[in-house]
Write an enzyme that holds these catalytic residues in place. Structure first.
Site, mmCIF file in Angstrom:
data_model
loop_
_atom_site.group_PDB
_atom_site.id
_atom_site.type_symbol
_atom_site.label_atom_id
_atom_site.label_comp_id
_atom_site.label_asym_id
_atom_site.label_seq_id
_atom_site.Cartn_x
_atom_site.Cartn_y
_atom_site.Cartn_z
ATOM 1 N N LYS A 132 0.736 -1.274 -0.051
ATOM 2 C CA LYS A 132 -0.001 -0.041 0.087
ATOM 3 C C LYS A 132 0.784 1.366 -0.097
ATOM 4 O O LYS A 132 0.671 2.052 -0.544
ATOM 5 C CB LYS A 132 -0.759 -0.053 1.382
ATOM 6 C CG LYS A 132 -1.930 -0.861 1.219
ATOM 7 C CD LYS A 132 -3.236 -0.292 1.251
ATOM 8 C CE LYS A 132 -4.419 -1.277 1.097
ATOM 9 N NZ LYS A 132 -4.322 -2.772 0.250
ATOM 10 N N TRP A 134 4.718 1.296 -0.390
ATOM 11 C CA TRP A 134 5.659 1.309 -1.322
ATOM 12 C C TRP A 134 5.269 1.582 -2.751
ATOM 13 O O TRP A 134 5.876 2.118 -3.614
ATOM 14 C CB TRP A 134 6.565 -0.127 -1.106
ATOM 15 C CG TRP A 134 7.386 0.224 -0.041
ATOM 16 C CD1 TRP A 134 7.461 -0.415 1.057
ATOM 17 C CD2 TRP A 134 8.369 1.265 0.181
ATOM 18 N NE1 TRP A 134 8.260 -0.060 2.082
ATOM 19 C CE2 TRP A 134 8.943 1.121 1.320
ATOM 20 C CE3 TRP A 134 9.157 2.076 -0.750
ATOM 21 C CZ2 TRP A 134 10.008 1.854 1.699
ATOM 22 C CZ3 TRP A 134 10.248 2.746 -0.276
ATOM 23 C CH2 TRP A 134 10.731 2.661 1.036
ATOM 24 N N ASN A 263 18.883 4.218 7.693
ATOM 25 C CA ASN A 263 19.504 3.217 8.539
ATOM 26 C C ASN A 263 18.603 3.437 10.147
ATOM 27 O O ASN A 263 18.103 4.729 10.312
ATOM 28 C CB ASN A 263 20.817 2.880 9.051
ATOM 29 C CG ASN A 263 21.166 1.622 9.419
ATOM 30 O OD1 ASN A 263 20.386 0.763 9.720
ATOM 31 N ND2 ASN A 263 22.462 1.475 9.464
ATOM 32 N N PHE A 264 18.614 2.389 11.117
ATOM 33 C CA PHE A 264 18.330 2.344 12.367
ATOM 34 C C PHE A 264 16.681 2.828 12.509
ATOM 35 O O PHE A 264 16.060 3.422 13.508
ATOM 36 C CB PHE A 264 19.055 3.177 13.433
ATOM 37 C CG PHE A 264 20.551 2.830 13.286
ATOM 38 C CD1 PHE A 264 20.784 1.898 13.545
ATOM 39 C CD2 PHE A 264 21.553 3.567 12.550
ATOM 40 C CE1 PHE A 264 22.165 1.080 13.754
ATOM 41 C CE2 PHE A 264 22.862 3.372 12.464
ATOM 42 C CZ PHE A 264 23.164 2.056 13.163
ATOM 43 N N LEU A 265 15.933 2.370 11.507
ATOM 44 C CA LEU A 265 14.511 2.460 11.432
ATOM 45 C C LEU A 265 14.157 1.539 12.783
ATOM 46 O O LEU A 265 14.142 0.308 12.423
ATOM 47 C CB LEU A 265 13.628 2.191 10.032
ATOM 48 C CG LEU A 265 12.295 1.818 10.156
ATOM 49 C CD1 LEU A 265 11.555 2.920 10.586
ATOM 50 C CD2 LEU A 265 11.890 1.308 8.669
ATOM 51 N N CYS A 266 13.245 2.083 13.558
ATOM 52 C CA CYS A 266 12.831 1.120 14.826
ATOM 53 C C CYS A 266 11.537 1.764 15.353
ATOM 54 O O CYS A 266 11.635 2.983 15.519
ATOM 55 C CB CYS A 266 13.958 1.072 15.786
ATOM 56 S SG CYS A 266 13.533 -0.068 17.044
ATOM 57 N N ILE A 267 10.788 0.630 15.437
ATOM 58 C CA ILE A 267 9.532 1.394 16.218
ATOM 59 C C ILE A 267 9.314 0.137 17.526
ATOM 60 O O ILE A 267 9.411 -0.944 17.195
ATOM 61 C CB ILE A 267 8.399 0.842 15.368
ATOM 62 C CG1 ILE A 267 8.270 2.136 14.106
ATOM 63 C CG2 ILE A 267 6.974 1.147 15.923
ATOM 64 C CD1 ILE A 267 7.301 1.937 13.125
ATOM 65 N N SER A 273 2.781 -2.666 13.647
ATOM 66 C CA SER A 273 1.701 -2.875 12.570
ATOM 67 C C SER A 273 0.465 -1.684 12.630
ATOM 68 O O SER A 273 -0.775 -1.966 12.531
ATOM 69 C CB SER A 273 0.913 -4.331 12.868
ATOM 70 O OG SER A 273 1.963 -5.349 12.740
ATOM 71 N N ARG A 275 1.110 1.243 10.932
ATOM 72 C CA ARG A 275 1.608 1.916 9.802
ATOM 73 C C ARG A 275 2.088 3.223 10.036
ATOM 74 O O ARG A 275 2.046 4.305 9.476
ATOM 75 C CB ARG A 275 0.089 2.405 9.065
ATOM 76 C CG ARG A 275 -0.787 1.309 8.632
ATOM 77 C CD ARG A 275 -0.213 0.128 7.839
ATOM 78 N NE ARG A 275 -0.067 0.813 6.528
ATOM 79 C CZ ARG A 275 0.583 0.197 5.416
ATOM 80 N NH1 ARG A 275 0.813 -1.193 5.531
ATOM 81 N NH2 ARG A 275 0.932 0.752 4.354
ATOM 82 N N LEU A 276 2.906 2.993 11.200
ATOM 83 C CA LEU A 276 3.834 4.030 11.483
ATOM 84 C C LEU A 276 5.116 4.234 10.326
ATOM 85 O O LEU A 276 5.568 5.555 10.336
ATOM 86 C CB LEU A 276 4.240 4.128 13.012
ATOM 87 C CG LEU A 276 5.199 5.240 13.647
ATOM 88 C CD1 LEU A 276 4.469 6.564 13.442
ATOM 89 C CD2 LEU A 276 5.416 4.725 15.067
ATOM 90 N N THR A 299 19.089 -0.810 3.049
ATOM 91 C CA THR A 299 19.142 -2.400 3.224
ATOM 92 C C THR A 299 18.206 -2.932 4.153
ATOM 93 O O THR A 299 17.832 -2.175 4.814
ATOM 94 C CB THR A 299 20.601 -2.604 3.406
ATOM 95 O OG1 THR A 299 20.850 -2.398 4.807
ATOM 96 C CG2 THR A 299 21.644 -2.515 2.278
#
Ligand code: MYA
Length: 541
Positions: A132, A134, A263-267, A273, A275-276, A299
């Protein structure tokens, strides 16, 4: 730079483990402050579905046509069985299908599809519309027509329409720029990642980037505070999400692109889940656009539209027994613990004449040698001297853990003929009584004059000498395992130096840049491609 997803050895042969992948696991601990955020749904729709994306790739250009043709049409059954066995991602996608269906599917797949575990027409087939978020972004698509388009931006850029403020977050949350010069804020990022960052599929290990590492990775030359983006709970101030970028010049084939490396995308696990992620990505995109940066490299262990390359993780045990005790290295059925320990034994002396640690005086020579070496790959960073100093020279200081080890070889005439480097990245071992961390050394950049003075065989010999010494040094510095991917010329030493295949892959992505697929250094049997090597000359942290 950004490596992703915990990998461990696979069991297929004498030496292996399983590989890294994004695992979304149950929320645990550390939850009190985010409960208020439980219903957060920043983009309006919540899907609690645990997703693992494996898609069809219709790459407009593929890897070597000979290999692709073999993968697509002529593979005998035993080779197909082997491909499936060697490739855990693919095997898991094919579960439940009968032998004929599997053969049929694998025969139809292109090499890059096999390597990403994507099947053409199988149960995992999803069209672009299922992504949805991308599907709306300027990235290569799986359903692109198979025509060769020139390399270049996917969407035209328009500085006039860049919003000056971030999109509104759901009530109860706020955007922040995390100030990593402030130790307390650095600790908050560290704590978020330590509890919630990338795990392997079975949630046995989780990357544990040290504060010194984050300082090194996030304050590269030219770094901008605004590209360290956080989300906080308004009432408590708790940091619950993070994403970062650093500036980097990347050459992709003949074009050099000013990029941000994301980098370092983190939730936080309690906010998954919801959609943040799309909201975070749009915000870092906006902040990059404000700086007139329109492209990014990143990556990940999951398949998104659409990898420009896929590499495989390899692991060289240094302390086999410990790795076995934590569940990283299984005992092969045809072996014993004693044999495994002997197999991975290393001496304590390096052998390369003239090998020594890199010094500040070596910056010019390393810069020049590495630039020539990286020019051999389809995709590689273009470093300036400040970046060479930053990425390769260890900075000591009170309370600083060592992150990077760089060695050079100086010949009798005082010329630097070779260099190699590795960095330190620990993983937390989740729920093991005896050990709580694995100390992993990761192969970073290397270069050798042998690439220019001799044959590919000479290069192979030299790289094996250098890497054998790197292993001795890593062992000396108490690392438990030495990790590498199939990128650069690694295919030339992985097997000889007793690296075992991991169960994880690393997919490379470019944002708003179209280019043909780049060889990730694996052949149609998912083994290091010694003959063709890899076109990837970029190592991501
Ligand atoms: S890779 C490391 C990623 N981090 C982790 O794996 C840590 C542990 N996991 C988590 O924290 C969460 O599970 C994450 C997803 C945050 C990963 N890259 O919010 P959602 C898409 C890109 O409901 P959650 C790294 O740091 C997914 O396909 N997209 O999902 C590089 C879906 O979209 P679509 C991802 O599970 C990051 C949507 O998000 C990823 O709660 C590069 C669902 O959102 C992923 N790793 O949280 C980012 N995972 O509907 C891209 C899921 O379309 C940068 N999704 O399928 C792009 C360039 C931007 C700058 C441009 C400048 C010009």
């Amino acid at each position: 730079m950004a490596p992703q997803e915990e990998s461990k050895l696979v069991t297929a042969t004498d030496e292996t483990t399983t590989a890294p992948e994004v695992a979304e696991v149950e929320a645990s601990g550390d939850e009190e402050d985010v409960d208020a955020a439980d219903d957060a749904n920043p983009s309006g729709s919540a899907s609690a579905t645990k997703k693992k994306k494996k898609k069809k790739s219709k790459g407009k250009k593929t890897v070597s046509s000979a290999v692709a043709a073999a993968a697509a049409e002529t593979l005998p059954k035993e080779v197909i069985d082997d491909i499936v066995k060697q490739n855990p991602a693919l095997a898991s996608e094919l579960q439940g299908l009968d032998e004929n269906q599997i053969s049929e599917l694998v025969r139809k797949m292109k090499l890059e599809e096999i390597l990403t575990g994507m099947s053409s027409g199988g149960k995992n087939r999803k069209d672009m519309a299922s992504y949805k978020f991308w599907a709306t972004q300027p990235v290569s698509r799986f359903d692109e027509p198979e025509v060769e388009l020139p390399d270049g931006p996917i969407r035209p850029t328009n500085p006039e329409v860049v919003p000056t403020e971030g999109a509104a977050l759901l009530e109860g949350f706020e955007w922040v720029t995390v100030d990593l010069m402030d130790d307390a804020q650095m600790t908050e990022v560290y704590d978020l990642l330590t509890g919630h960052y990338v795990e392997d599929q079975e949630a046995m290990f989780r990357f544990n980037y040290s504060k010194s590492f984050l300082d090194w990775a996030l304050k590269a030359p030219g770094w901008l505070k605004e590209w360290h983006v956080g989300v906080r709970v308004v009432t408590t101030g708790k940091l619950v999400a993070f994403i970062s970028g650093i500036p980097v010049n990347v050459r992709v084939r003949e074009n050099t692109i000013k990029c941000s490396e994301i980098n370092f995308l983190c939730i936080h696990k309690k906010l998954r889940s919801k959609r943040l992620t799309p909201v975070l990505i749009k915000e870092i995109t906006r902040r990059c656009n404000v700086e007139k940066i329109w492209n990014a490299i990143y990556t990940g262990g999951i398949v998104l539209p659409k990898p420009i390359s896929t590499c495989r993780y390899y692991h060289r045990s240094l302390d086999w027994l410990k790795l076995h005790e934590v569940g990283f290295s299984p005992l092969p059925p045809n072996s014993t613990k004693a044999r495994q320990i002997t197999r991975y034994h290393l001496g304590n002396q390096t052998k390369t004449k003239g090998l020594r640690e890199m010094k500040i005086e070596d910056i010019d020579a390393v810069h020049e040698l590495l630039a020539r070496y990286l020019a051999r790959f389809d995709m590689a960073p273009i470093f300036d001297k400040a970046e060479i100093e930053h990425w390769f020279l260890n900075v000591d200081g009170p309370g600083r853990e060592r992150v990077i080890w760089t060695y050079v070889v100086e010949d009798a005439a005082g010329k630097i003929t070779d260099m190699f480097s590795f960095y330190s990245l620990e993983s937390s071992v989740i729920g093991n009584k005896k050990h709580d961390t694995i100390r992993a050394a990761y192969m970073f950049y290397y270069a050798t004059e042998s690439a220019f003075t001799g044959s590919r065989k000479d290069l192979r010999v030299r790289l094996n000498e250098l890497v054998a010494d790197a292993l001795v040094l890593a062992k000396k510095f108490n690392f438990d395992v030495f990790n590498g991917l199939t990128l650069m010329d690694n295919a030339l030493f992985l097997q000889e130096q007793k690296f075992g295949a991991g169960d994880g892959q690393l997919h490379y992505y470019l944002f708003n840049w179209r280019t043909a697929h780049i060889n990730g250094g694996i052949d149609s049997k998912n083994q290091p491609d010694e003959k063709n090597g890899s076109g990837v000359g970029m190592v991501m942290l």
